[in-house]
Design an enzyme around this catalytic site. Structure first.
Site, short mmCIF file in Angstrom:
data_model
loop_
_atom_site.label_atom_id
_atom_site.label_comp_id
_atom_site.label_asym_id
_atom_site.label_seq_id
_atom_site.Cartn_x
_atom_site.Cartn_y
_atom_site.Cartn_z
N HIS A 2 0.77 -1.25 -0.27
CA HIS A 2 0.20 0.02 -0.03
C HIS A 2 0.97 1.31 -0.15
O HIS A 2 1.76 1.20 0.52
CB HIS A 2 -0.86 0.08 1.07
N ASP A 32 -8.20 -5.36 -0.48
CA ASP A 32 -8.54 -6.27 -1.52
C ASP A 32 -8.26 -7.72 -1.29
O ASP A 32 -8.84 -8.61 -1.79
CB ASP A 32 -7.86 -5.85 -2.77
N1 COA Z 1 3.72 -7.67 -4.51
C1 COA Z 1 5.26 -7.57 -4.67
N2 COA Z 1 6.07 -6.48 -4.47
C2 COA Z 1 5.38 -5.35 -4.23
C3 COA Z 1 4.21 -5.43 -4.27
C4 COA Z 1 3.18 -6.44 -4.20
N3 COA Z 1 1.96 -6.48 -4.11
N4 COA Z 1 3.65 -4.08 -3.79
C5 COA Z 1 4.74 -3.41 -3.59
N5 COA Z 1 5.79 -4.17 -3.96
C6 COA Z 1 7.14 -3.71 -4.19
C7 COA Z 1 7.57 -3.16 -5.47
O1 COA Z 1 7.95 -4.03 -6.25
C8 COA Z 1 8.75 -2.01 -5.08
O2 COA Z 1 9.92 -2.90 -4.88
P1 COA Z 1 11.46 -2.35 -5.52
O3 COA Z 1 11.56 -1.30 -4.81
O4 COA Z 1 12.23 -3.52 -5.07
O5 COA Z 1 11.05 -2.12 -6.92
C9 COA Z 1 8.31 -1.68 -3.81
O6 COA Z 1 7.28 -2.67 -2.91
C10 COA Z 1 7.41 -0.40 -3.84
O7 COA Z 1 6.12 -0.76 -4.89
P2 COA Z 1 5.62 0.43 -5.59
O8 COA Z 1 4.91 -0.25 -6.53
O9 COA Z 1 6.45 1.51 -5.95
O10 COA Z 1 4.66 0.93 -4.37
P3 COA Z 1 3.43 2.01 -4.51
O11 COA Z 1 3.35 2.76 -3.43
O12 COA Z 1 3.87 2.64 -6.00
O13 COA Z 1 2.18 0.94 -5.00
C11 COA Z 1 0.48 -0.54 -4.82
C12 COA Z 1 1.42 0.81 -3.96
C13 COA Z 1 -0.82 -0.75 -3.74
C14 COA Z 1 -0.01 0.12 -6.11
C15 COA Z 1 1.33 -1.58 -4.80
O14 COA Z 1 1.75 -1.95 -3.54
C16 COA Z 1 0.63 -3.02 -5.65
O15 COA Z 1 0.72 -2.70 -6.96
N6 COA Z 1 0.01 -3.91 -4.92
C17 COA Z 1 -0.84 -4.84 -5.58
C18 COA Z 1 -2.04 -4.25 -6.35
C19 COA Z 1 -3.08 -4.00 -4.98
O16 COA Z 1 -3.12 -4.82 -4.12
N7 COA Z 1 -3.76 -3.03 -5.38
C20 COA Z 1 -4.70 -2.50 -4.16
C21 COA Z 1 -4.28 -1.58 -3.34
S1 COA Z 1 -5.52 -1.15 -2.17
#
Ligand code: COA
Length: 373
Positions: free
Chosen positions: A259, A310
């Site tokens: 998140h 979720d």
């Molecule tokens: N699975 C695996 N790795 C994850 C992850 C996940 N669900 N969520 C974050 N990470 C990792 C990323 O790969 C990244 O790693 P790195 O720095 O080694 O590249 C790091 O954690 C930061 O992730 P990032 O995508 O930049 O964080 P964000 O704040 O932009 O994204 C979300 C937040 C929610 C979009 C992200 O956690 C995600 O895509 N989750 C899965 C989708 C989801 O469940 N969405 C519902 C949100 S309520």
């Protein structure tokens, strides 16, 4: 340097909800989400988000009556529902129907400065989303859409128009709690989109159309459906470890984890975990919860990530008999309460939202005529 993804940027003041990401806390208008999930209904939360106070019994009765009166879809929307069901995904259908609703809303052409009209339009949209979603589902199954039951709550009526049967009190209360938990969440992507649209003084249906379009993506509301697809693929707790490790090795994100704001467990996931466990036991189908718990352990140990809203919502919705294709629309049927409240808050103290960008393209240069290129 811009902050990629606007991380940590404060985009608005709001009195509607607040998060403490380090402590894993969420409040609607000062009330802790766990207390609201335990002791309030979705209708009370709708009132709270729009009025910034909990309703009295009389105010709640009045809101319930308005919601029950407004559930029926206009003939125009019913026709469009049939067309969209034949050709569109559930979220595309919802985005299009909400946009189209403005054409036949009695106040669809009112200027957005009319707050009383905005509130009435908000109630109509909140009341009608379940009718659109359930109608889509039944048409897909070759069944006729159900008429809404004015004697039922939003949650109970939702399950009724979906399944054709009045749900048990327990099932209705589980969905009611899900609707409470999803109703608002500060400046998430879809709420921000709604506020950006509202801030141009476009109408509330346009703002809601932007919000639904934004919720649709798998990094936001679309994650819950992907979670259930992952549970189906994994199929047993014993298969979790290898499957998750392989996903991580392939740099795939695990849906339902991570998140932007929470650095610990999302408080909504804590409540949903209990709901998923109890529902699985009650329905005699604990498999999905058992797989989920194993995924939780592996992702925590491998990546230090926690589940978000979720993750457990997927098995709760499945336990209630909701097809996975509809999961994101159920999220929308709740979040529309928050989106509409945020749009009204934006209109009430508006300034156009217009950030800047850092230009990284070529320096100014002369145009070469087409014949010489
Ligand atoms: N699975 C695996 N790795 C994850 C992850 C996940 N669900 N969520 C974050 N990470 C990792 C990323 O790969 C990244 O790693 P790195 O720095 O080694 O590249 C790091 O954690 C930061 O992730 P990032 O995508 O930049 O964080 P964000 O704040 O932009 O994204 C979300 C937040 C929610 C979009 C992200 O956690 C995600 O895509 N989750 C899965 C989708 C989801 O469940 N969405 C519902 C949100 S309520």
């Amino acid at each position: 340097m811009p902050t990629k993804g606007l991380e940590d940027v404060v985009a608005a003041e709001t009195a509607i909800s607040d998060i403490d990401g380090r402590e894993g806390k969420l409040w609607y208008v000062g009330y802790d989400i766990k207390e609201l999930a335990a002791s309030s209904t979705f209708e009370e939360v709708i009132y709270l988000l729009h009025n910034l106070e909990m309703p009295t019994a009389a105010q709640l009765d009045d809101l319930n009556a308005q919601l029950a009166k407004e559930r029926e879809l206009h003939e125009f929307t019913k026709d469009l529902l049939e067309t969209m069901t034949a050709v569109a995904s559930p979220m595309s259908m919802l985005r299009t129907l909400v946009s189209a609703e403005s054409a036949h809303d009695p106040e669809g052409w009112e200027t957005p400065e009319n707050d009383e009209a905005n509130l009435r339009k908000s109630i109509r949209l909140i009341a009608r989303l379940p009718q659109m979603i359930a109608g889509y589902c039944r048409l897909k199954q070759g069944k006729a859409p159900m008429d809404p039951n004015p004697g039922l709550s939003q949650a109970a009526n939702f399950l009724y128009v979906l399944t054709g049967e009045v749900p048990s009190e327990d099932d209705a209360r589980v969905l009611d709690q899900c609707l409470v938990l999803h109703a608002d969440h500060t400046m998430n992507a879809s709420t921000f989109a709604a506020r950006v649209t509202a801030a141009t003084l476009s109408d509330i249906h346009s703002a809601m159309t932007s919000a639904i379009a934004t919720l649709k993506g798998p990094l936001h509301g679309g994650a819950n459906e992907r979670v259930f697809e992952m549970l189906i693929e994994i199929d047993s707790p014993e298969a979790v470890e290898d499957n998750i490790k392989a996903r991580l090795a392939n740099k795939k994100k695990i849906m339902g984890f991570g998140h932007r704001v929470y650095k610990t467990e999302d408080p909504r996931a804590t409540v949903l975990r209990e709901l998923a466990r109890d529902l699985g036991t009650r329905k005699g189908e604990s498999k999905w919860f058992d797989i989920s718990e194993r995924i939780y352990e592996v992702v925590r140990d491998e990546k230090g990530l926690y589940p978000n809203v979720d993750f457990y919502a997927a098995s709760v919705y499945h336990g209630l008999g909701i097809p996975k294709e509809l999961f994101t629309t159920v999220f929308a049927a709740s979040r529309i309460a928050g989106w509409t409240a945020h749009a009204r808050e934006q209109y009430s103290n508006n300034r156009l939202i217009r950030p800047e960008s850092d230009y990284i393209g070529p320096a100014p240069r002369s145009l070469v005529p087409l014949v010489n290129r």
